[in-house]
Write a protein that holds these residues in place. Structure first.
Motif, PDB file in Angstrom:
ATOM      1  N   VAL A 117       0.830  -1.200   0.000  1.00 44.95           N
ATOM      2  CA  VAL A 117       0.000   0.000   0.000  1.00 44.95           C
ATOM      3  C   VAL A 117       0.868   1.254   0.000  1.00 44.95           C
TER       4      VAL A 117
ATOM      5  N   ASN B 264       3.535   8.250   4.961  1.00 40.54           N
ATOM      6  CA  ASN B 264       3.546   8.112   6.418  1.00 40.54           C
ATOM      7  C   ASN B 264       4.750   7.293   6.865  1.00 40.54           C
TER       8      ASN B 264
ATOM      9  N   ASP C  36       8.234   6.469   8.871  1.00 30.41           N
ATOM     10  CA  ASP C  36       8.532   6.587  10.296  1.00 30.41           C
ATOM     11  C   ASP C  36       9.723   7.524  10.470  1.00 30.41           C
TER      12      ASP C  36
ATOM     13  N   GLU D 210      16.140   1.329   8.304  1.00 28.23           N
ATOM     14  CA  GLU D 210      15.328   0.851   9.427  1.00 28.23           C
ATOM     15  C   GLU D 210      13.838   0.886   9.102  1.00 28.23           C
TER      16      GLU D 210
ATOM     17  N   VAL E  97      11.989  -2.557   9.770  1.00 29.41           N
ATOM     18  CA  VAL E  97      10.929  -2.648  10.770  1.00 29.41           C
ATOM     19  C   VAL E  97       9.620  -3.044  10.101  1.00 29.41           C
ATOM     20  N   TYR E  98       9.401  -2.482   8.918  1.00 34.33           N
ATOM     21  CA  TYR E  98       8.163  -2.798   8.201  1.00 34.33           C
ATOM     22  C   TYR E  98       8.151  -4.255   7.757  1.00 34.33           C
TER      23      TYR E  98
ATOM     24  N   ARG F  13       9.516  -6.652   9.233  1.00 31.44           N
ATOM     25  CA  ARG F  13       9.244  -7.463  10.427  1.00 31.44           C
ATOM     26  C   ARG F  13       7.741  -7.606  10.662  1.00 31.44           C
ATOM     27  N   TYR F  14       6.981  -6.546  10.358  1.00 32.43           N
ATOM     28  CA  TYR F  14       5.528  -6.653  10.530  1.00 32.43           C
ATOM     29  C   TYR F  14       4.942  -7.751   9.651  1.00 32.43           C
ATOM     30  N   PHE F  15       5.650  -8.051   8.545  1.00 30.35           N
ATOM     31  CA  PHE F  15       5.168  -9.108   7.654  1.00 30.35           C
ATOM     32  C   PHE F  15       5.790 -10.448   7.997  1.00 30.35           C
TER      33      PHE F  15
ATOM     34  N   ARG G 139       8.857   0.548   0.617  1.00 34.21           N
ATOM     35  CA  ARG G 139       8.269  -0.045   1.821  1.00 34.21           C
ATOM     36  C   ARG G 139       7.072  -0.931   1.460  1.00 34.21           C
TER      37      ARG G 139
ATOM     38  N   TYR H  67       3.011 -10.257  16.910  1.00 31.11           N
ATOM     39  CA  TYR H  67       2.817  -8.934  16.303  1.00 31.11           C
ATOM     40  C   TYR H  67       3.093  -7.794  17.278  1.00 31.11           C
TER      41      TYR H  67
ATOM     42  N   ARG I 229       6.706  -7.193  17.608  1.00 32.29           N
ATOM     43  CA  ARG I 229       7.355  -6.429  16.527  1.00 32.29           C
ATOM     44  C   ARG I 229       7.115  -4.936  16.670  1.00 32.29           C
TER      45      ARG I 229
ATOM     46  N   VAL J 214      14.248   0.001  18.163  1.00 32.98           N
ATOM     47  CA  VAL J 214      15.090   0.517  17.075  1.00 32.98           C
ATOM     48  C   VAL J 214      15.086   2.049  17.088  1.00 32.98           C
TER      49      VAL J 214
ATOM     50  N   SER K 245       2.751  11.735  12.383  1.00 30.99           N
ATOM     51  CA  SER K 245       3.524  10.913  11.445  1.00 30.99           C
ATOM     52  C   SER K 245       2.649   9.808  10.850  1.00 30.99           C
ATOM     53  N   ARG K 246       1.505   9.591  11.412  1.00 31.75           N
ATOM     54  CA  ARG K 246       0.553   8.568  10.962  1.00 31.75           C
ATOM     55  C   ARG K 246       1.192   7.196  10.860  1.00 31.75           C
ATOM     56  N   THR K 247       2.036   6.923  11.856  1.00 33.09           N
ATOM     57  CA  THR K 247       2.708   5.621  11.907  1.00 33.09           C
ATOM     58  C   THR K 247       1.707   4.480  12.066  1.00 33.09           C
TER      59      THR K 247
ATOM     60  N   VAL L 184      -1.878  -1.361   7.488  1.00 30.05           N
ATOM     61  CA  VAL L 184      -1.988  -2.008   6.184  1.00 30.05           C
ATOM     62  C   VAL L 184      -0.994  -3.166   6.085  1.00 30.05           C
ATOM     63  N   THR L 185      -0.451  -3.587   7.195  1.00 33.22           N
ATOM     64  CA  THR L 185       0.315  -4.833   7.292  1.00 33.22           C
ATOM     65  C   THR L 185      -0.607  -5.820   8.019  1.00 33.22           C
ATOM     66  N   PRO L 186      -0.179  -7.046   8.239  1.00 35.16           N
ATOM     67  CA  PRO L 186      -1.079  -7.982   8.930  1.00 35.16           C
ATOM     68  C   PRO L 186      -1.443  -7.573  10.370  1.00 35.16           C
ATOM     69  N   LEU L 187      -0.846  -6.513  10.900  1.00 38.75           N
ATOM     70  CA  LEU L 187      -1.158  -6.107  12.273  1.00 38.75           C
ATOM     71  C   LEU L 187      -2.591  -5.573  12.398  1.00 38.75           C
TER      72      LEU L 187
END
Lengths: 304, 276, 257
Positions: free
Chosen positions: A82, A88, A90, A97, A101-102, A104-106, A149, C8, C11, C18, C93-95, C101-104
């Motif tokens: 997406v 957006n 980080d 990074e 980090v992203y 890792r979410y997958f 990303r 999740y 992470r 980090v 930052s809309r983190t 939009v990841t599996p989280l």
């Protein structure tokens, strides 16, 4: 059989009394590049958000990568990339990074995430900036990083919401080239744009959206031949010059600063005007574009 | 109706040409217009913040303290702690205004960058910036003085001078810390400044108890900071005793010195930050 | 393979680790805050206040104030992560949008953010407990439970703070946060006993969440644990559970539209 990446029928999104998406039908083929074209507020972004499983569907049917966005959200998102309208990224992290980090979410391991990050930094030509903070990047670089990303999970379908809005021409061309490479690899692309040239460059097929509805569908070339003539003559008359171009018997479109005349022979029409004593202050003959298609369909220009 | 627009024949700058201080005045006017949105923050940090300390420590804990026995020089602990908090709060306001808010205007949101496109020099900009911090501290201190009046802490008409001492304290910290903000490229040091700098200064400022109680090294360290001098001035003027004219001049001179150092440093760092 | 419900959020914690790698000084500096208050106010004011009485036993003012400071710093630590930083990730930052939009899912994100705030707060409470031990301010074995109590205070305020933050419209709204936490800190018996209040005011103080944290912590440090300690725990658990459920719903309303 590979399921179609996106199938929507009578898809609707309402916010309180406002209807953002009003019963649209969509069907994407695997590996194609599909664009949604329309002005701000046409319902493109709302459609994108429903497809990315973030925004619940108000009514109608939607299948993404063969799954139901409400029930199978995590499984769908695992195969989705997406690129949102506003970056957006980080800002607390470096470029590398951000990607790691992203990843890792997958569910990638740290070492796989590192390899993936390096590969994608190379793909988007950001390898020199790997250790920099995101804040220091230009708009075009941020956009490239956001696209990188979106690719960390090797997605089957990538959603790009206005990928090049606000970028300078050079940055846009670099992005287009990378997106074209993705398409060549067989990734399905779904993008929204309000730039005609972008849709013409990238899309195999597109829909034109206006006020929540699809007003036309087809390939860029098809849409142009269906809805407008081959050429367009743009004329501007000196103020005070009284001349009614509608008398020409051609389809015309009066705009605030100029008039568009749709004709298959631009030079010929211009010669005829001059012959009749109506020499315009300035004139331009050009090929018809998707912009004209949109104007013909809605009576409004795309970028106001 | 026809209106004949005559071209301007004279610029509106007065007989002596543009005033040298004109741009600075305009800068302050501009800040004043923004004050509608920032006023609440000023009242909260300048007056309500110390009020909570006044209630919690002055009234609550103060009820457990025999001020006369402890040799504080006042009848009540409330009288001791109330005036000192005015200066301590001014320091906090001066410091907090100089960190993220200043960095935002200087680098992130660019308000100050657009100001430099006007006749205002970066030196004037920094002076205006510090004056503005002082003004906000003054507003907070005046409101807080009324609170003290309500609690019966104000004992002498010289109390009218106390908000000026608070203003000077805020300007000393405002100038020095804003200079730092102009020097650094990011905000990583900001929480550290607050936690390792401002909080201990607040607690060891002499607002809560005589710093002579502390180990001698700490006592002297505390006397080297502007806030201790601000606390002495506020307490002396509000209570109307325990402060000689000579000492008052001395404390004021120290504060003026710190403001000057901050101004000199800040004019340089702001010029550098905006020049690149 | 770890369960998704653990993997999740883990992470999300990693992301924070980090992001703070270069900012270790920011993390470490917060450790000193309660220590400054202990020596700046506890010791200094102690000379003015003299000894106090706790369950019939004389205790020093520092002994009295230190557990209260531990509870307050657990509140402040959680508040910092789950309000300012939370707002930044939510609105600026809309983190969180990027994570969703990841599996989280939202509860993964919230669990991860809470867990990070707890890890950070737990570190501070252990170091402060060390300072208390070193200066002989702990007199009971019950004190080994103090880090757990600090986590409980922290998670309660993390849940409430993040819930309140979902209503913030801009940075100026954080003035309101200050107007809530500052009186809690200064008036919730951190610095003086409940008996100082007139009798009509005591039940009001006892309704506030920090009071329960402070009193619980003091019971553990000074060995005066009785049935009321269980009441404090029950109060904090209830607040956490309710606020935690409400924040998930608020987040869904803000982010999944």
């Amino acid at each position: 059989m590979i399921p179609k990446p996106v199938v929507a029928s009578d898809l609707t999104k309402r916010f309180d009394s406002f209807t953002a998406v009003n019963g649209i039908d969509l069907e994407l083929e695997p590996g194609e590049s599909f664009a949604m074209l329309g002005p701000n507020g046409a319902g493109k972004s709302s459609t994108m958000k429903m497809i990315s499983t973030v925004s619940p569907v108000t009514s109608g049917e939607l299948k993404v990568l063969g799954g139901d966005p409400q029930a199978d959200g995590p499984a769908i998102r695992a195969r989705l990339g997406v690129v949102p309208q506003e970056d957006n990224l980080d800002e607390a992290l470096t470029l590398r990074e951000n990607l790691m980090v992203y990843a890792r979410y997958f569910g990638l391991s740290w070492s796989a995430a590192g390899r993936k990050a390096d590969e994608l930094l190379g793909f988007t030509r950001l390898e020199d900036r790997a250790k920099d903070q995101v804040v220091s990047l230009s708009g075009g670089m941020k956009r490239r990083l956001t696209i990188a990303r979106a690719l960390v999970n090797e997605p089957d379908l990538v959603l790009l919401d206005e990928p090049t809005t606000g970028l300078d021409p050079q940055a846009r061309h670099l992005l287009w080239e990378r997106l074209y490479q993705l398409k060549e690899r067989g990734v399905t692309l779904l993008l929204t744009t309000h730039y005609m040239d972008e849709a013409e460059q990238l899309a195999d097929r597109l829909v034109v959206m206006d006020q929540g509805k699809i007003v036309a569908e087809g390939s860029p070339a098809n849409l142009i031949t269906q809805h407008v003539t081959k050429e367009v003559l743009e004329v501007r008359f000196a103020s005070g010059h009284e001349f009614d171009v509608t008398g020409l018997g051609l389809r015309t479109e009066p705009l605030a600063d100029r008039t568009l005349i749709y004709t298959d022979d631009g030079e010929g029409t211009l010669a005829k005007l001059v012959n009749d004593g109506h020499t315009p202050a300035s004139s331009l003959v050009r090929r018809a574009s998707l912009e004209d298609v949109f104007l013909a369909l809605t009576g409004r220009t795309l970028v106001e | 109706m026809t209106a004949t627009a005559s071209p301007p024949t004279r610029r509106e700058t007065g007989p002596d040409g543009p005033s040298r201080l004109g741009p600075l005045v305009h800068f302050l006017e501009h800040q004043f217009l923004r004050f509608r949105t920032t006023f609440r923050g000023t009242v909260v940090s300048g007056a309500v913040g110390p009020l909570f300390y006044l209630l919690g420590l002055g009234l609550g804990l103060g009820s457990q303290i025999d001020a006369v026995d402890a040799g504080l020089g006042t009848n009540d602990y409330l009288d001791y702690v109330g005036p000192g908090l005015m200066a301590a709060a001014a320091m906090q306001l001066g410091a907090s205004e100089s960190l993220w808010q200043t960095a935002a205007q200087l680098r992130w949101r660019g308000t100050y960058i657009s100001v430099t496109a006007t006749p205002l020099t970066t030196g004037q900009l920094f002076t205006g910036h510090v004056l503005w911090i002082g003004f906000r501290a003054l507003v907070g201190a005046v409101i807080y003085l009324l609170v003290l009046l309500g609690f019966g802490v104000v004992k002498a008409p010289t109390a009218l001078l106390a908000p000026l001492a608070a203003t000077a304290t805020a300007m000393a910290f405002g100038a020095m810390i804003s200079a730092w903000t102009g020097y650094v490229k990011n905000d990583q040091s900001f929480p550290v400044i607050l936690r390792l700098g401002i909080i201990p200064l607040y607690l060891f400022s002499g607002a809560f108890y005589p710093i002579e109680q502390l180990p001698q090294a700490l006592t002297w360290l505390s006397r080297l900071t502007p806030v201790w001098h601000g606390v002495q001035l506020c307490r002396g003027t509000i209570l109307g005793e325990g402060l000689t004219v000579g000492a008052a001049i001395g404390h004021s001179a120290v504060l003026a010195g710190f403001i000057t150092i901050g101004l000199v440093a800040g004019r340089r760092t702001f010029t550098k930050a905006l020049g690149s | 393979m770890m369960l998704a419900a653990v993997a999740y959020p883990y992470r999300v914690v990693e992301r924070n680790v980090v992001s703070y790698r270069r900012l270790w000084l920011v993390l470490v500096s917060a450790m000193f805050e309660p220590v400054f208050f202990l020596f700046g106010l506890g010791v200094g004011l102690g000379q003015l206040v003299g000894d106090l009485e706790w369950y019939g036993e004389p205790i020093s003012y520092a002994q009295f104030v230190a557990p209260g400071l531990l509870a307050s710093s657990a509140m402040n630590g959680a508040i910092f992560d789950m309000t300012f930083n939370f707002y930044y990730k939510l609105k600026e930052s809309r983190t969180f949008d990027a994570m969703l939009v990841t599996p989280l899912s939202i509860s993964h994100v919230m669990d991860g953010e809470m867990a990070w705030a707890m890890i950070r707060g737990g570190f501070y409470s252990v170091t402060f407990l060390g300072v208390m031990l070193a200066f002989g301010l702990v007199t009971s074995w019950w004190a080994v439970l103090m880090p757990l109590a600090a986590l409980l205070v922290g998670i309660a305020f993390a849940a409430m703070g993040s819930y309140g933050t979902t209503f913030a419209r801009n940075w100026q709204d954080f003035d309101i946060l200050f107007l809530i936490t500052q009186p809690l800190f200064l008036l919730s018996t951190t610095f003086f006993q409940l008996e100082v209040y007139p009798s009509w005011a005591r039940p009001i103080v006892q309704l506030t969440p920090l009071y329960h944290g402070v009193d619980l912590m003091r019971d553990l440090a000074l060995g005066s644990v009785d049935g009321s300690a269980l009441g404090h725990v029950a109060y904090l658990v209830a607040v956490t559970v309710i606020a935690r459920a409400m924040v998930n719903r608020r987040m869904a309303r803000l982010l999944l539209t």
